[in-house]
Design a protein around this motif. Structure first.
Motif, PDB file in Angstrom:
ATOM      1  N   SER A  28       0.827  -1.205   0.000  1.00 34.00           N
ATOM      2  CA  SER A  28       0.000   0.000   0.000  1.00 34.00           C
ATOM      3  C   SER A  28       0.862   1.256   0.000  1.00 34.00           C
ATOM      4  N   SER A  29       1.925   1.220   0.778  1.00 30.66           N
ATOM      5  CA  SER A  29       2.838   2.360   0.816  1.00 30.66           C
ATOM      6  C   SER A  29       3.493   2.581  -0.548  1.00 30.66           C
ATOM      7  N   PHE A  30       3.866   1.475  -1.178  1.00 36.41           N
ATOM      8  CA  PHE A  30       4.489   1.544  -2.514  1.00 36.41           C
ATOM      9  C   PHE A  30       3.512   2.123  -3.541  1.00 36.41           C
ATOM     10  N   LEU A  31       2.266   1.683  -3.491  1.00 42.43           N
ATOM     11  CA  LEU A  31       1.269   2.128  -4.466  1.00 42.43           C
ATOM     12  C   LEU A  31       0.815   3.553  -4.221  1.00 42.43           C
ATOM     13  N   ALA A  32       0.925   4.031  -2.983  1.00 44.93           N
ATOM     14  CA  ALA A  32       0.458   5.376  -2.647  1.00 44.93           C
ATOM     15  C   ALA A  32       1.176   6.444  -3.459  1.00 44.93           C
ATOM     16  N   GLU A  33       2.376   6.126  -3.923  1.00 47.02           N
ATOM     17  CA  GLU A  33       3.129   7.077  -4.732  1.00 47.02           C
ATOM     18  C   GLU A  33       2.796   6.973  -6.216  1.00 47.02           C
ATOM     19  N   LYS A  34       2.005   6.003  -6.570  1.00 45.79           N
ATOM     20  CA  LYS A  34       1.737   5.746  -7.986  1.00 45.79           C
ATOM     21  C   LYS A  34       0.273   5.909  -8.364  1.00 45.79           C
ATOM     22  N   LEU A  35      -0.619   5.671  -7.416  1.00 48.41           N
ATOM     23  CA  LEU A  35      -2.041   5.624  -7.734  1.00 48.41           C
ATOM     24  C   LEU A  35      -2.857   6.497  -6.790  1.00 48.41           C
ATOM     25  N   ALA A  36      -3.990   6.977  -7.298  1.00 48.75           N
ATOM     26  CA  ALA A  36      -4.941   7.650  -6.418  1.00 48.75           C
ATOM     27  C   ALA A  36      -5.399   6.669  -5.348  1.00 48.75           C
ATOM     28  N   LYS A  37      -5.750   7.204  -4.159  1.00 48.23           N
ATOM     29  CA  LYS A  37      -6.055   6.340  -3.018  1.00 48.23           C
ATOM     30  C   LYS A  37      -7.162   5.335  -3.327  1.00 48.23           C
ATOM     31  N   PHE A  38      -8.174   5.779  -4.096  1.00 52.76           N
ATOM     32  CA  PHE A  38      -9.302   4.872  -4.345  1.00 52.76           C
ATOM     33  C   PHE A  38      -8.924   3.703  -5.258  1.00 52.76           C
ATOM     34  N   LYS A  39      -7.738   3.786  -5.895  1.00 54.84           N
ATOM     35  CA  LYS A  39      -7.287   2.703  -6.765  1.00 54.84           C
ATOM     36  C   LYS A  39      -6.434   1.667  -6.025  1.00 54.84           C
ATOM     37  N   ILE A  40      -6.114   1.920  -4.781  1.00 57.07           N
ATOM     38  CA  ILE A  40      -5.288   0.978  -4.019  1.00 57.07           C
ATOM     39  C   ILE A  40      -6.185  -0.107  -3.425  1.00 57.07           C
ATOM     40  N   PRO A  41      -5.927  -1.382  -3.736  1.00 56.09           N
ATOM     41  CA  PRO A  41      -6.778  -2.465  -3.219  1.00 56.09           C
ATOM     42  C   PRO A  41      -6.863  -2.456  -1.695  1.00 56.09           C
ATOM     43  N   GLU A  42      -8.070  -2.669  -1.199  1.00 49.14           N
ATOM     44  CA  GLU A  42      -8.290  -2.700   0.251  1.00 49.14           C
ATOM     45  C   GLU A  42      -8.184  -4.102   0.818  1.00 49.14           C
ATOM     46  N   HIS A  43      -8.262  -5.101  -0.035  1.00 58.32           N
ATOM     47  CA  HIS A  43      -8.080  -6.492   0.382  1.00 58.32           C
ATOM     48  C   HIS A  43      -6.922  -7.074  -0.420  1.00 58.32           C
ATOM     49  N   MET A  44      -5.944  -7.643   0.277  1.00 56.86           N
ATOM     50  CA  MET A  44      -4.763  -8.189  -0.394  1.00 56.86           C
ATOM     51  C   MET A  44      -4.419  -9.559   0.174  1.00 56.86           C
ATOM     52  N   TRP A  45      -4.043 -10.468  -0.731  1.00 57.44           N
ATOM     53  CA  TRP A  45      -3.541 -11.782  -0.342  1.00 57.44           C
ATOM     54  C   TRP A  45      -2.220 -12.018  -1.053  1.00 57.44           C
TER      55      TRP A  45
END
Length: 570
Positions: free
Chosen positions: A524-541
Motif C-alpha cells: 500500500s505504501s508503494f502504491l500510494a506514490e503511484k495511484l490515487a487512493k481509491f485505486k489501491i486495493p483494500e483487500h490483499m492476499w
C-alpha cells in the motif's frame, strides 16, 4: 532510418506496406465479403486444403517434434490424408459435417485439423481442460458426428454422447483399442481420394470461447478468415524487415527455424499463430507435454528454437528461469506474448535480460482469428503500454462509446475491429452475433481501450470487468501494472468484491518472489506514490505460488474473485 522512426509513423507504415504487398501472394485486392468490402490477399489459397499444400515445398524438413518423435512435412500430410479418406469412406463424413476433437498438444491434433478441413468438414477443437459435461456440451452443441480424443478426454466423457462415433488417440485402455487412430486409418491412401470443392467463404471451424466469462459460444470462422491470419503475420514480419533493411530472403544454407508450442492448440494463438503460420514458412514446431519454463528452456537449447509465443506470463517465467539456470539460448530471437496484457516494467526487463531477443505482444480474439494489433522489438520498448498497431488497409480499428459513436483519439471506449479476419457468426446464436457484429462488419470486442496519435492501440480493461467503487471507475489492468513494478512482485490479479457501502471494493492476489514475500502495509505504501487512493486495493492476499490459470493460460481472475468473496464472508 530506424525501426522506431519507421513503424511508429502511420504514413511510413503505409509506405512500407505498399512495398511488401506490391506483388506475389501478399498482393492485395478489394473484395466483397458477406456484404462488405475488404482488402484481401489477391493470391491467397482458396481454402485450407490448398493452404496446407504450401508446406510440401519444404521437402523432408521436420515439421513436428514431440519428445522422441520427429515427423517430417510429408509424413504429416500422409497421416492427415489417411484420416481424411477414412472419415469420408468409413464414417460417411460429407462437406459441412462437424468433427470435434480434444487432446493434449499431440501431433495427432494437427492431423485432425488438417484432415477435417481438407474435406470441407468443419473442425471443432474442444478445450482439453473441459470435464465430461463440458465436453458433452461442445459435442452436442456443435452437432459433431465424430469425436476424436486421447485417453483422458475419453474417460472424462464416459458414457455420454453414446451415438457419436469415437476415435482414440494414444490410449492404452483395452476398450479404446478397437477405434484407435492408427488402427482406424490403417491401409488408407496417403493422398486424398475425393477432394470436394471448398470455397473461401465456406465454414472451416467452430472454436469455443475460453469460458473465462459467460457460457462458451461457438465462433464460426471461414476458410478465408482463417487463412487471412497467417498471411497477415507474414506481411507484418516482412514490414519489420523492410523497415530495418534486413534481407527478407532466407539463405539456402540457413538452419531451419523452430518454434515452441507452449500454449494449447485449441485456441487461436496455438492453432493460427504457431501451427498454421509455421506451414508456409517451413518452421519446425516443437510440442510440449505441459508448460514448464525449465523444460521449455531445455527444448529451446536442444532444438535451436528461434521463436517463442505464449501468454505474457510464460515469456516472463522464461526470463526468470533463465536467470536462475542459464542455458545457451542464443538462437532465440523473438519472445512474443498474446492473450493478456504485459506490465510495462516486464517489457523493459525482458529486453535487458535477453538482449538478443525482441519482446513482442499481440492482441486479438477468437472472433478475429487472433488479429487486431501487434507490437514488437524496439517499437514495443518505446511504447510498452501499447498492444501495437493494425496493418493499414488490412484491419480497421475504432473506439466507440456505449451508443456506438466513434470517439476521438485518446478517449477510452470499446475497441471495435473490422477486416476479412472476423468470424461469420456465433454457432446457433443469432442474438449474441447481432450484439457484437454489425451490418458494416464491425466487431465489438468487449474490451476497453484507446488509440493514440500514432494509431497505436492501448487496452485498458474488459468492458464488463471495470470495478466501480463509489461511482469511480477503476481499470484493473492499471492497478496490476503498478503492483508488478514492485521488485518483489512476480504477478498480480486485481478484481472487485462486493461492498455494502461503496458497491465494490478493490482486491488483489499477489504472487511474490520466494526470497521476499511482502505484506499489505508495504505494498500500500508503494502504491500510494503511484495511484490515487481509491485505486489501491483494500483487500490483499500474498503467496509465492504462481497465480492459478484457466485453460488458455490466462490468469483465472474469475476463480480468485469467487474465492475472495467466500473469504470475506460474502
Amino acid at each position: 532510418m530506424t525501426e522506431q522512426m519507421d513503424l511508429i509513423s502511420p504514413a511510413n507504415r503505409l509506405a512500407v506496406l505498399e512495398q511488401v504487398t506490391a506483388e506475389g501472394m501478399l498482393s492485395l485486392k478489394k473484395e466483397t465479403v458477406r456484404g462488405n468490402e475488404y482488402f484481401v490477399f489477391a493470391e491467397a489459397p482458396n481454402n485450407l486444403r490448398e493452404y496446407f499444400d504450401l508446406g510440401l515445398a519444404h521437402g523432408d524438413w521436420e515439421h513436428i517434434v514431440y519428445q522422441d518423435e520427429r515427423i517430417t512435412y510429408p509424413e504429416t500430410y500422409a497421416r492427415a490424408n489417411q484420416l481424411a479418406n477414412t472419415l469420408q469412406t468409413t464414417y460417411g463424413i460429407k462437406k459441412g459435417d462437424k468433427i470435434s476433437f480434444s487432446m493434449r498438444n499431440y501431433p495427432e491434433w494437427m492431423y485432425c485439423y488438417m484432415a477435417v478441413t481438407s474435406i470441407g468438414a468443419i473442425a471443432v477443437p474442444l478445450n482439453s481442460w473441459w470435464q465430461g459435461d463440458e465436453l458433452e456440451y461442445g459435442i452436442a452443441n456443435s452437432e459433431s458426428k465424430v469425436f476424436i480424443a486421447d485417453e483422458e478426454r475419453l474417460d472424462r466423457l464416459g458414457e455420454r454422447c453414446a451415438d457419436v462415433a469415437k476415435i482414440s488417440i494414444r490410449s492404452n485402455k483395452p476398450e479404446h483399442q478397437e477405434f484407435d487412430f492408427y488402427k482406424v486409418i490403417e491401409g488408407a491412401d496417403e493422398k486424398l481420394n475425393d477432394p470436394v470443392e471448398i470455397l473461401p467463404e465456406d465454414d472451416a471451424s467452430i472454436m469455443y470461447t475460453s469460458g473465462s466469462t459467460g457460457y462458451p459460444k461457438g465462433v464460426v470462422a471461414t476458410h478465408r478468415s482463417i487463412i487471412f491470419a497467417p498471411l497477415y503475420w507474414i506481411t507484418l514480419n516482412l514490414m519489420g524487415r523492410q523497415a530495418t533493411g534486413e534481407a527478407a530472403e532466407v539463405q539456402p544454407d540457413a538452419d531451419q527455424n523452430a518454434t515452441l508450442v507452449s500454449v494449447p492448440l485449441f485456441h487461436v494463438t496455438g492453432c493460427h499463430a504457431i501451427f498454421l503460420l509455421s506451414i508456409p514458412v517451413g518452421r519446425k514446431t516443437v510440442l510440449m507435454y505441459k508448460w514448464d519454463p525449465e523444460v521449455a528452456l531445455d527444448l529451446i537449447e536442444q532444438e535451436k528454437v528461434s521463436l517463442f509465443t505464449g501468454v505474457p506470463t510464460m515469456s516472463y517465467e522464461l526470463v526468470e528461469a533463465q536467470k536462475k539456470n542459464p542455458r545457451d539460448i542464443s538462437t532465440l530471437k523473438d519472445l512474443n506474448g498474446g492473450g493478456a496484457a504485459r506490465p510495462p516494467e516486464q517489457v523493459k526487463e525482458m529486453k535487458a535480460s535477453m538482449k538478443d531477443t525482441n519482446p513482442g505482444i499481440g492482441y486479438g480474439l477468437t472472433e478475429t482469428n487472433a488479429l487486431a494489433a501487434n507490437n514488437h522489438g524496439d517499437v514495443y520498448v518505446q511504447k510498452p503500454n501499447s498492444t501495437g498497431f493494425a496493418i493499414p488497409k488490412l484491419i480497421d480499428l475504432k473506439i466507440v462509446d456505449d451508443d456506438g459513436n466513434e470517439l476521438p483519439l485518446g478517449e477510452i471506449g470499446e475497441v471495435c475491429i473490422r477486416g476479412a479476419c472476423t468470424f461469420r457468426c456465433y454457432w446457433k446464436n443469432q442474438e449474441a452475433t447481432d450484439e457484437v457484429l454489425d451490418s458494416e462488419g464491425w466487431f465489438r470486442s468487449g474490451d476497453l481501450g484507446l488509440i493514440d496519435e500514432d494509431d497505436f492501440l492501448y487496452i485498458k480493461d474488459r468492458k464488463k470487468d471495470i470495478v466501480i467503487r463509489g461511482g469511480e471507475n477503476i481499470a484493473c489492468l492499471e492497478v496490476e501494472a503498478a503492483i508488478t513494478e514492485h521488485p518483489s512482485v512476480l504477478e498480480a490479479s486485481v478484481f472487485g468484491v462486493p461492498d455494502d457501502r461503496l458497491g465494490e471494493k478493490l482486491a488483489t492476489v499477489v504472487a511474490c518472489r520466494e526470497d521476499h514475500i511482502i505484506d499489505d502495509v508495504e505494498l500500500s505504501s508503494f502504491l500510494a506514490e503511484k495511484l490515487a487512493k481509491f485505486k489501491i486495493p483494500e483487500h490483499m492476499w500474498f503467496q509465492t505460488e504462481q497465480l492459478p490459470r484457466i485453460a488458455s493460460g490466462k490468469i483465472a481472475k474469475k476463480q480468485m474473485r469467487e474465492e475472495a468473496v467466500v473469504k470475506l464472508g460474502g
